[in-house]
Design a protein around this motif. Structure first.
Motif, PDB file in Angstrom:
ATOM      1  N   GLU A   1       0.824  -1.209   0.000  1.00  0.00           N
ATOM      2  CA  GLU A   1       0.000   0.000   0.000  1.00  0.00           C
ATOM      3  C   GLU A   1       0.860   1.260   0.000  1.00  0.00           C
ATOM      4  OE1 GLU A   1      -4.256   0.264   1.820  1.00  0.00           O
ATOM      5  OE2 GLU A   1      -2.902  -0.462   3.373  1.00  0.00           O
ATOM      6  N   PHE A   2       0.345   2.294  -0.654  1.00  0.00           N
ATOM      7  CA  PHE A   2       0.924   3.633  -0.577  1.00  0.00           C
ATOM      8  C   PHE A   2      -0.098   4.490   0.156  1.00  0.00           C
ATOM      9  CE2 PHE A   2       4.121   6.445  -2.809  1.00  0.00           C
ATOM     10  CZ  PHE A   2       3.859   7.564  -2.050  1.00  0.00           C
TER      11      PHE A   2
ATOM     12  N   SER B   1      18.176   9.428  -1.702  1.00  0.00           N
ATOM     13  CA  SER B   1      17.545   8.949  -0.462  1.00  0.00           C
ATOM     14  C   SER B   1      16.503   7.878  -0.752  1.00  0.00           C
ATOM     15  CB  SER B   1      16.886  10.115   0.284  1.00  0.00           C
ATOM     16  OG  SER B   1      17.846  10.995   0.793  1.00  0.00           O
ATOM     17  N   PHE B   2      15.697   8.076  -1.806  1.00  0.00           N
ATOM     18  CA  PHE B   2      14.678   7.093  -2.162  1.00  0.00           C
ATOM     19  C   PHE B   2      15.307   5.761  -2.559  1.00  0.00           C
ATOM     20  CE2 PHE B   2      11.801  10.785  -3.570  1.00  0.00           C
ATOM     21  CZ  PHE B   2      11.285  10.903  -2.291  1.00  0.00           C
ATOM     22  N   ILE B   3      16.340   5.832  -3.382  1.00  0.00           N
ATOM     23  CA  ILE B   3      17.001   4.593  -3.819  1.00  0.00           C
ATOM     24  C   ILE B   3      17.540   3.843  -2.605  1.00  0.00           C
ATOM     25  CG2 ILE B   3      18.898   3.619  -5.161  1.00  0.00           C
ATOM     26  CD1 ILE B   3      18.626   6.094  -7.011  1.00  0.00           C
ATOM     27  N   ARG B   4      18.139   4.573  -1.680  1.00  0.00           N
ATOM     28  CA  ARG B   4      18.651   3.947  -0.455  1.00  0.00           C
ATOM     29  C   ARG B   4      17.523   3.251   0.308  1.00  0.00           C
ATOM     30  NH1 ARG B   4      21.517   7.955   3.563  1.00  0.00           N
ATOM     31  NH2 ARG B   4      19.373   8.694   3.739  1.00  0.00           N
ATOM     32  N   SER B   5      16.353   3.913   0.382  1.00  0.00           N
ATOM     33  CA  SER B   5      15.216   3.318   1.088  1.00  0.00           C
ATOM     34  C   SER B   5      14.720   2.056   0.399  1.00  0.00           C
ATOM     35  CB  SER B   5      14.068   4.335   1.184  1.00  0.00           C
ATOM     36  OG  SER B   5      14.413   5.420   2.002  1.00  0.00           O
ATOM     37  N   VAL B   6      14.615   2.101  -0.939  1.00  0.00           N
ATOM     38  CA  VAL B   6      14.122   0.946  -1.685  1.00  0.00           C
ATOM     39  C   VAL B   6      15.094  -0.229  -1.579  1.00  0.00           C
ATOM     40  CG1 VAL B   6      13.564   0.095  -3.998  1.00  0.00           C
ATOM     41  CG2 VAL B   6      12.739   2.322  -3.275  1.00  0.00           C
ATOM     42  N   LEU B   7      16.386   0.060  -1.558  1.00  0.00           N
ATOM     43  CA  LEU B   7      17.387  -1.005  -1.472  1.00  0.00           C
ATOM     44  C   LEU B   7      17.552  -1.550  -0.056  1.00  0.00           C
ATOM     45  CD1 LEU B   7      20.242   0.247  -3.828  1.00  0.00           C
ATOM     46  CD2 LEU B   7      18.751  -1.715  -4.174  1.00  0.00           C
TER      47      LEU B   7
ATOM     48  N   GLN C   1       6.224  11.598  -9.849  1.00  0.00           N
ATOM     49  CA  GLN C   1       6.069  10.585 -10.889  1.00  0.00           C
ATOM     50  C   GLN C   1       7.207   9.572 -10.833  1.00  0.00           C
ATOM     51  OE1 GLN C   1       5.489  13.323 -14.306  1.00  0.00           O
ATOM     52  NE2 GLN C   1       3.457  12.440 -14.472  1.00  0.00           N
ATOM     53  N   TRP C   2       8.406  10.058 -10.543  1.00  0.00           N
ATOM     54  CA  TRP C   2       9.539   9.137 -10.416  1.00  0.00           C
ATOM     55  C   TRP C   2       9.333   8.188  -9.231  1.00  0.00           C
ATOM     56  CZ3 TRP C   2      13.167   8.243  -6.588  1.00  0.00           C
ATOM     57  CH2 TRP C   2      14.219   7.403  -6.961  1.00  0.00           C
ATOM     58  N   LEU C   3       8.880   8.747  -8.109  1.00  0.00           N
ATOM     59  CA  LEU C   3       8.623   7.913  -6.930  1.00  0.00           C
ATOM     60  C   LEU C   3       7.578   6.847  -7.230  1.00  0.00           C
ATOM     61  CD1 LEU C   3       8.820   7.166  -3.941  1.00  0.00           C
ATOM     62  CD2 LEU C   3       7.244   9.052  -3.446  1.00  0.00           C
ATOM     63  N   LEU C   4       6.495   7.231  -7.913  1.00  0.00           N
ATOM     64  CA  LEU C   4       5.454   6.263  -8.258  1.00  0.00           C
ATOM     65  C   LEU C   4       5.993   5.161  -9.165  1.00  0.00           C
ATOM     66  CD1 LEU C   4       2.173   8.312  -8.841  1.00  0.00           C
ATOM     67  CD2 LEU C   4       2.740   6.805  -6.927  1.00  0.00           C
ATOM     68  N   SER C   5       6.852   5.528 -10.122  1.00  0.00           N
ATOM     69  CA  SER C   5       7.403   4.502 -11.014  1.00  0.00           C
ATOM     70  C   SER C   5       8.259   3.515 -10.234  1.00  0.00           C
ATOM     71  CB  SER C   5       8.216   5.152 -12.138  1.00  0.00           C
ATOM     72  OG  SER C   5       9.430   5.705 -11.658  1.00  0.00           O
ATOM     73  N   MET C   6       9.019   4.014  -9.262  1.00  0.00           N
ATOM     74  CA  MET C   6       9.846   3.137  -8.424  1.00  0.00           C
ATOM     75  C   MET C   6       8.963   2.253  -7.549  1.00  0.00           C
ATOM     76  SD  MET C   6      13.051   3.786  -9.090  1.00  0.00           S
ATOM     77  CE  MET C   6      13.970   3.286  -7.663  1.00  0.00           C
TER      78      MET C   6
ATOM     79  N   GLU D   1       7.193  -0.529  -9.473  1.00  0.00           N
ATOM     80  CA  GLU D   1       8.106  -1.608  -9.858  1.00  0.00           C
ATOM     81  C   GLU D   1       8.430  -2.515  -8.688  1.00  0.00           C
ATOM     82  OE1 GLU D   1      12.659  -2.197 -11.611  1.00  0.00           O
ATOM     83  OE2 GLU D   1      11.615  -0.285 -11.883  1.00  0.00           O
ATOM     84  N   HIS D   2       8.626  -1.936  -7.512  1.00  0.00           N
ATOM     85  CA  HIS D   2       9.111  -2.726  -6.366  1.00  0.00           C
ATOM     86  C   HIS D   2       8.015  -3.062  -5.354  1.00  0.00           C
ATOM     87  CE1 HIS D   2      13.357  -2.372  -7.494  1.00  0.00           C
ATOM     88  NE2 HIS D   2      13.040  -1.167  -7.932  1.00  0.00           N
TER      89      HIS D   2
END
Length: 248
Positions: A30-31, A137-143, A168-173, A176-177
């Protein structure tokens, strides 16, 4: 699987009650946005969920286990990007994994490239713009291995167009994950555009005023922001929040 329960969370400072009996839950993938007026205690609630601050009462349950006062149980990104200035973009991105004894360099480089930062993998934070730092920061959180990501008003310092691009970039990430995300904001439009559900907080002492399920289909794009349905929802939530500001 992820299931988070925020149970009866209250918080007081110097006999001033900030949060009052906050209850809600988050499910797998969920978001969910937490929307409330400035000063309503949104960031305080986030620090409690992140284990950084102890509540006066109540508990935080993640997958049937209490994580109250246990930092590191979820991935917590505060309002500022909080990058280490002596680490490169790549090394900052890998920090969460390193803490858990892992280092997936190839995946990190792929995500850095997807974020439009391929030329900055070896750069340092002082060489990046505000939007670039947020992407790192987002990439670090996703990883990071934690199953739940907390994002505390990450776009508040960005201009309108950069903010829309970052959303929009955050939603695409996220699409995907499919990590579970709780997103704090005071921006109604942002909450509507990003979320599956919105939790509207009242003024202090803060409680959950309303939960709203967002019906817009995914994937979402910028055109949604100007649609009649979007604007009607925005009006409804604005009235809900405005009512909480009126004297009783």
């Amino acid at each position: 699987m992820v299931h988070l329960n925020v149970r009866n969370i209250s918080q007081s400072f110097d006999e001033q009650k900030i949060l009052k009996q906050i209850n809600f839950s988050i499910d797998q993938g969920e978001f969910v946005s937490i929307l409330g007026p400035s000063g309503s205690g949104k960031s305080t609630l986030f620090r409690i969920i992140g284990g950084i601050e102890s509540p006066t009462s109540g508990d935080i349950i993640l997958n049937d286990e209490s994580i109250k006062n246990q930092p590191g149980s979820v991935s917590y990104t505060p309002q500022s990007p909080s990058l280490f200035p002596w680490r490169s973009v790549l090394d900052n991105v890998l920090l969460g994994q390193e803490i858990q004894g892992k280092r997936d360099r190839n995946t990190a480089l792929q995500m850095i490239e997807r974020a439009g930062l391929a030329d900055y993998a070896d750069a340092y934070p002082h060489e990046l713009s505000g939007g670039m730092k947020q992407r790192v920061s987002f990439i670090r959180s996703v990883l990071s291995p934690q199953p739940l990501i907390l994002l505390d008003e990450p776009f508040s310092a960005l201009d309108e167009f950069t903010r829309t691009d970052m959303q929009q970039w955050l939603l695409s990430m996220w699409e995907e994950h499919k990590r579970s995300i709780i997103f704090v904001t005071h921006n109604i439009e942002e909450a509507l555009f990003l979320s599956d559900r919105i939790i509207v907080l009242s003024n202090r002492p803060t409680s959950v005023q309303r939960e709203i399920t967002i019906p817009f289909k995914r994937p979402r794009n910028e055109d949604l922001l100007l649609s009649n349905d979007f604007l009607e929802f925005k009006k409804e939530i604005y009235k809900e929040m405005r009512a909480s500001h009126l004297p009783s």
